[in-house]
Design a protein around this motif. Structure first.
Motif, short mmCIF file in Angstrom:
data_model
loop_
_atom_site.label_atom_id
_atom_site.label_comp_id
_atom_site.label_asym_id
_atom_site.label_seq_id
_atom_site.Cartn_x
_atom_site.Cartn_y
_atom_site.Cartn_z
N GLY A 273 46.88 47.11 38.40
CA GLY A 273 47.16 45.52 38.18
C GLY A 273 45.91 44.88 37.39
O GLY A 273 44.99 45.57 36.98
N LEU A 274 46.06 43.58 37.42
CA LEU A 274 45.34 42.97 36.79
C LEU A 274 43.95 42.63 37.41
O LEU A 274 42.90 42.19 36.81
N GLY A 275 43.91 42.80 38.54
CA GLY A 275 42.49 42.72 39.36
C GLY A 275 42.53 41.98 40.51
O GLY A 275 43.62 41.54 40.93
N PRO A 276 41.38 41.37 40.93
CA PRO A 276 40.14 41.52 40.13
C PRO A 276 39.44 43.03 40.08
O PRO A 276 39.80 43.88 41.18
N HIS A 277 38.81 43.30 39.23
CA HIS A 277 38.26 44.81 38.83
C HIS A 277 36.79 44.58 38.55
O HIS A 277 36.18 44.40 37.50
N ARG A 278 35.82 44.66 39.85
CA ARG A 278 34.53 44.28 39.67
C ARG A 278 33.79 45.50 39.13
O ARG A 278 34.15 46.58 39.40
N LEU A 279 32.65 45.08 38.16
CA LEU A 279 32.13 46.27 37.56
C LEU A 279 30.56 46.05 37.64
O LEU A 279 29.64 46.41 36.99
N GLY A 280 30.19 45.53 39.05
CA GLY A 280 28.80 45.31 39.31
C GLY A 280 27.97 44.49 38.58
O GLY A 280 26.56 44.28 38.55
N GLU A 281 28.50 43.45 37.99
CA GLU A 281 27.89 42.30 37.15
C GLU A 281 27.44 41.34 38.36
O GLU A 281 27.41 41.19 39.30
N ASN A 282 25.96 40.93 37.86
CA ASN A 282 25.43 39.87 38.50
C ASN A 282 24.96 38.77 37.68
O ASN A 282 24.02 39.10 36.78
N PRO A 283 25.32 37.59 37.54
CA PRO A 283 26.43 37.02 38.37
C PRO A 283 27.69 37.62 38.27
O PRO A 283 27.95 38.06 37.23
N ASP A 284 28.62 37.62 39.33
CA ASP A 284 29.90 38.28 39.34
C ASP A 284 30.89 37.16 38.54
O ASP A 284 31.00 35.98 38.96
N PRO A 285 31.48 37.63 37.38
CA PRO A 285 32.22 36.64 36.39
C PRO A 285 33.60 36.18 37.33
O PRO A 285 33.96 35.10 36.91
N TYR A 286 33.95 37.05 38.26
CA TYR A 286 35.22 36.39 39.13
C TYR A 286 34.90 35.36 40.09
O TYR A 286 35.99 34.69 40.66
N GLU A 287 33.64 35.08 40.12
CA GLU A 287 33.10 34.00 41.06
C GLU A 287 32.88 32.82 40.39
O GLU A 287 32.43 31.70 40.84
#
Length: 299
Positions: free
Chosen positions: A205-219
């Motif tokens: 599905g569309l996600g969220p699919h987190r890839l360990g970024e900091n800051p988290d783009p989904y936030e």
């Protein structure tokens, strides 16, 4: 009915993922771990870099391409990445590094392009090079392709219709003696990399699919006024409270809601809504304003 079709597609996608990868690797972390084992850490790191650079609404598509590359590399061998194709086609490794798209895939992202290339190579390896291409938007079976010079009645010819997709055309003798062909739609098949790409995207599905970024783009926060309008529209037009979720504050809230609503199986009005929420997530204020006006005019 649409919800049932969506669930049927997910069930089939999960089955294919189990068949192709051995288990349902639907989390990005699991896909990346398997990818490193097959593709190597450097290639996967570059794939992650390119995926992080894509809009969040496209992240699942990029990861699905990685799933196709994983399966294709397992089947064709790691040397596929280092092999040049004449003077005009450099090795895939070079294209991955430089993020260069080449014909006939210039309308795709680099990962989509490489996945398409691999899917077609895997199809050619299994079934031979196709003699023709046909558009299956038309289901007319008779005489859709030009026959090769060595065609003979009863011979089956491999025909391409999509990336990694093949079917057979059966050569027949028409009344009067001329040779023709009938497409055998029962022979329709896809290469394993193409199946993996489709099935991972649908099942995960569309996600969220987190890839360990900091800051988290989904936030990252979204425009609360626009989010409220779009969430309310979804509720008025068939989405349940559970699908819409709590009021959308951040991009991850919107992505999760889009996934739950199953927009892809709904009417054309829902595509207008999808374009609006995509603009909300991807931070395109001009596109968002235009789509909100479109939705307001249709309401």
């Amino acid at each position: 009915m649409r919800e049932a079709r969506a669930e049927d597609a997910r069930t089939e996608a999960r089955r294919l993922i189990r068949d192709l990868l051995g288990e349902e690797r639907l989390e990005a972390d699991a896909l990346l771990r398997e990818g490193r084992a097959v593709l190597g850490a450097d290639r996967v790191a570059r794939c992650v870099e390119l995926t992080r650079g894509a809009p969040l609404t496209r992240r699942s598509t990029e990861l699905a391409s990685l799933a196709g590359l994983l399966v294709g590399t397992r089947d064709l061998g790691e040397e596929w990445w280092r092999r040049a194709r004449g003077d005009k086609l450099p090795p895939p490794d070079e294209l991955l590094l430089t993020a260069t798209a080449i014909d006939p895939w210039t309308d795709l992202t680099v990962l989509e392009m490489l996945a398409a290339w691999m899917a077609d190579d895997a199809a050619d390896e299994t079934w031979g090079h196709p003699v023709a291409f046909t558009d299956l938007n038309s289901w007319q079976a008779e005489d859709r392709i030009a026959l090769p010079a060595d065609a003979a009645a009863g011979r089956r010819l491999v025909v391409s219709f999509d990336t990694g997709g093949r079917l057979d055309a059966v050569v027949v003798r028409r009344p009067g003696g001329d040779l023709g062909s009938n497409l055998d739609f029962d022979s329709l098949r896809y290469s394993p990399p193409a199946e993996a790409q489709w099935s991972w995207g649908v099942a995960a599905g569309l996600g969220p699919h987190r890839l360990g970024e900091n800051p988290d783009p989904y936030e990252q926060p979204v425009d609360t006024a626009a989010a409220g309008i779009l969430r309310a529209w979804a509720l008025r037009n068939g989405a349940s409270a559970g699908q819409a979720g709590e009021p959308w504050r951040v991009k991850g809230d919107v992505i999760a809601a889009i996934e739950r609503v199953d927009w892809m199986w709904r009417s054309g009005e829902w595509f207008a809504w999808w374009r609006a929420v995509a603009a909300l997530v991807d931070g395109d204020p001009v596109q968002l304003a235009g789509r909100l006006e479109e939705i307001a005019a249709a309401s």
